[in-house]
Design a protein around this motif. Structure first.
Motif, mmCIF file in Angstrom:
data_model
loop_
_atom_site.group_PDB
_atom_site.id
_atom_site.type_symbol
_atom_site.label_atom_id
_atom_site.label_comp_id
_atom_site.label_asym_id
_atom_site.label_seq_id
_atom_site.Cartn_x
_atom_site.Cartn_y
_atom_site.Cartn_z
ATOM 1 N N TYR A 76 0.805 -1.217 0.000
ATOM 2 C CA TYR A 76 0.000 0.000 0.000
ATOM 3 C C TYR A 76 0.844 1.276 0.000
ATOM 4 O O TYR A 76 0.294 2.369 0.053
ATOM 5 C CB TYR A 76 -0.937 0.009 1.221
ATOM 6 N N GLY A 77 2.163 1.125 -0.021
ATOM 7 C CA GLY A 77 3.022 2.294 -0.078
ATOM 8 C C GLY A 77 3.093 3.096 1.208
ATOM 9 O O GLY A 77 3.471 4.262 1.205
ATOM 10 N N TRP A 78 2.732 2.467 2.330
ATOM 11 C CA TRP A 78 2.803 3.182 3.596
ATOM 12 C C TRP A 78 4.263 3.426 3.979
ATOM 13 O O TRP A 78 5.144 2.632 3.634
ATOM 14 C CB TRP A 78 2.099 2.396 4.709
ATOM 15 N N ASP A 111 -9.939 1.165 5.235
ATOM 16 C CA ASP A 111 -10.774 0.574 4.191
ATOM 17 C C ASP A 111 -9.985 -0.099 3.077
ATOM 18 O O ASP A 111 -10.502 -0.952 2.384
ATOM 19 C CB ASP A 111 -11.751 1.627 3.622
ATOM 20 N N VAL A 112 -8.721 0.269 2.904
ATOM 21 C CA VAL A 112 -7.951 -0.378 1.832
ATOM 22 C C VAL A 112 -7.649 -1.854 2.130
ATOM 23 O O VAL A 112 -7.359 -2.627 1.231
ATOM 24 C CB VAL A 112 -6.616 0.358 1.553
ATOM 25 N N LEU A 113 -7.732 -2.232 3.399
ATOM 26 C CA LEU A 113 -7.402 -3.610 3.770
ATOM 27 C C LEU A 113 -8.635 -4.487 3.577
ATOM 28 O O LEU A 113 -9.305 -4.899 4.516
ATOM 29 C CB LEU A 113 -6.934 -3.664 5.220
ATOM 30 N N GLY A 167 1.916 8.424 5.459
ATOM 31 C CA GLY A 167 2.215 9.019 4.165
ATOM 32 C C GLY A 167 1.098 8.892 3.146
ATOM 33 O O GLY A 167 1.313 9.158 1.960
ATOM 34 N N LYS A 168 -0.104 8.509 3.573
ATOM 35 C CA LYS A 168 -1.214 8.318 2.622
ATOM 36 C C LYS A 168 -2.495 8.940 3.171
ATOM 37 O O LYS A 168 -2.644 9.075 4.388
ATOM 38 C CB LYS A 168 -1.461 6.813 2.420
ATOM 39 N N ASP A 169 -3.418 9.253 2.270
ATOM 40 C CA ASP A 169 -4.769 9.613 2.682
ATOM 41 C C ASP A 169 -5.561 8.328 2.840
ATOM 42 O O ASP A 169 -5.669 7.549 1.891
ATOM 43 C CB ASP A 169 -5.428 10.504 1.616
ATOM 44 N N LEU A 170 -6.104 8.133 4.005
ATOM 45 C CA LEU A 170 -6.753 6.854 4.280
ATOM 46 C C LEU A 170 -8.121 7.081 4.893
ATOM 47 O O LEU A 170 -8.445 8.179 5.345
ATOM 48 C CB LEU A 170 -5.900 6.045 5.269
ATOM 49 N N VAL A 171 -8.930 6.013 4.897
ATOM 50 C CA VAL A 171 -10.203 6.055 5.605
ATOM 51 C C VAL A 171 -10.145 5.016 6.713
ATOM 52 O O VAL A 171 -10.127 3.813 6.455
ATOM 53 C CB VAL A 171 -11.384 5.758 4.660
#
Lengths: 311, 311
Positions: free
Chosen positions: B180-182, B273-275, B299-303
């Motif tokens: 996920y590029g975290w 939510d990406v998981l 480092g990401k926009d996440l929900v």
DNA sequence: ACGGATACTTGACTAAGTCAACTAAATGGC
DNA sequence: GCCATTTAGTTGACTTAGTCAAGTATCCGT
């Protein structure tokens, strides 16, 4: 200099088991070649010729472990079939440099393709992660047995990457458990320290160094900001397999240099008296023992020590 | 079921390079046998006979990849030299079980010793740590290629040991970075959570499960005490190589069972939510999404999502 | 310039392995 | 219970792969 070690029976037996296993494995791969008009040895010769330039018969014989007479005849046959051609080497009339002709490359292509596909089939049975592990393991074997002697660059320093802190926590936890019998609370302490280090990392005042040897982490150290006058050196460690290369000393020197350029007045560190090899490095670098206190941590009775270096 | 994957060219080439390397390596080891009165194949047959009982000619031929006719003559020669003897198998008059005689064992001993010493010499060049790495790498290769099918026990659960939390931090850090590029702050968060978990561990209210497959950690989950009514499930993860075995579901079930027996009223968890594959497990286990909020982390926009299960 | 090494080559040979045809016993289907 | 088929092992005829030693031409060090 690496320390050598008389191997135990289990290790020898494990290696012999692998040799038997891989002898069979290679036998299976050879069977795939049977349908082509080349024998395994011929295929090996063609492979070398296809991938390396300017080879002489002696080179081939040495690298593939072939008898000179056998090889001579083999090459003669290839020459008659117009698969290879020999160019005289001006410097030495005895030798000649052997190369595949166009026909030779054409004859090698399906052979090469067949071998490629065979290996692909083998790998397809594995998941991507397993393939990766397989390749790594093979490279490890090759590197260790390849007599590659000492690597050109014994080690290099770099800064922190993703995965490093977990790896360092893992290794330090195991290492201190093995060597000193410390329990899991030491590993937890390292995790807390490094988690906090990354979270509140301030590049103006702080730094980390990872020692890497042939792609593997073999040591690390951290400098954290305690006050604008005092920097703290933390979590110095060197892998047992990489000791004796001066990595520990080098890491401490980097810390001192960094602390000086950042304008700190004092570099301090906390350690335990059982860690004698680290202690020797600190003494040699000019650190002075300022105080000691007994404490019970990590499941052991220990003597904690504070060391300072005035910069 | 494991997910298979079409291998890339680099991997295939690495495996082929290893095959060439080890072909040569085995060639070198064979040379050591030359002075004895047995050929490599004879030695392999003797080895098998010395280490396994009740072998038939067919077994030998299959396991060593030998031609039946060739093997038949080879065994006849051994029998004439009084190195092996055949015992009829009462259940089947066609087959006979082959065993070394006393003379056979005596003839094999120096051969075995020679091979043992040769390998010992090879290993002596390495440090103890390198020997260890070599053996591990060989076992990895053997296990992965050995077509060992699925292991009898696909996985087992155990509780935390020294080294585990570092390993989990390392793997989670790398995994989420790759998938996920975290950035490294996620790894740091995991380190802080797990450091605190071990430090303030309360066996009355908390628990951890490590999924192990063939000695390797392939998954984990933690339950922590939030209040006497609310338990929190944290850091569920399963190695990509071990997905599809139901490990994730099983780990969540263990958490639920544990939370119930300890008298918690609610099991809660936070995820993103990406998981999606984790989310599917939570849904199947009966968790309900209670709320979502956008946030910028790692480092990401996440929900971020909170899920609850009423027990 | 010459004694010894190196890079092949060739002849004579043996070891290692393959292939197909064969016998004897076991096994499965009906 | 019989017969077609398979399996275990053997044997003869053969090819391939590899070894060993002796030889020639060239190079290299002193």
């Amino acid at each position: 200099m690496t320390i050598h070690h008389h191997p135990g029976k289990e290790r020898i037996d494990a290696v012999r088991a692998f040799n038997r296993f891989y002898t069979r494995q290679i036998g299976l791969l050879e069977e795939g070649l049977l349908k082509s008009d080349f024998s395994l040895t011929e295929a090996r010769v063609l492979y070398e010729l296809a991938h390396r330039d300017g080879l002489t018969a002696t080179d081939l014989g040495r690298d593939l472990g072939l008898d000179a007479g056998y090889l001579s005849r083999l090459l003669k046959k290839f020459e008659e079939r117009d698969l290879v051609e020999r160019a005289t080497i001006e410097a030495d009339a005895r030798r000649s440099s052997i190369a595949l002709t166009k026909a030779g490359r054409q004859a090698f292509a399906p052979l090469n393709q067949g071998s490629h596909e065979q290996v692909a089939t083998l790998l397809e049975r594995l998941s991507a992660a397993e393939q990766d592990r397989l390749v790594r393991a093979m490279q490890t074997v090759q590197r260790l047995l390849g007599g590659s002697a000492e690597p050109k660059i014994p080690y290099m320093l770099r800064s922190l990457q993703v995965g490093d802190i977990g790896w360092i926590i893992h290794r330090q936890g195991l290492l201190y458990a093995q060597e000193y019998g410390w329990d899991e609370t030491y590993e937890a302490l390292v995790a807390e320290i490094l988690g906090a280090f990354v979270k509140s990392f301030d590049p103006k005042w702080e730094h980390s160094w990872i020692a890497e040897r042939e792609g593997e982490v073999v040591g690390s150290v951290f400098v954290v900001h305690q006050s604008d006058a005092v920097a703290k050196l933390r979590l110095l460690y060197v892998e047992p397999s990489a000791r004796g290369l001066g990595i520990g000393r080098r890491l401490v020197e980097e810390c001192i240099g960094f602390a000086r350029t950042k304008g700190y007045r004092t570099l301090t560190l906390w350690t335990n008296d059982v860690l004698t090899s680290a202690r020797r490095i600190y003494e040699a670098a000019g650190f002075k023992l300022t105080d000691e206190e007994r404490h019970h941590s990590f499941g052991k009775d220990l003597v904690g020590q504070n060391w300072n270096l005035e910069l």
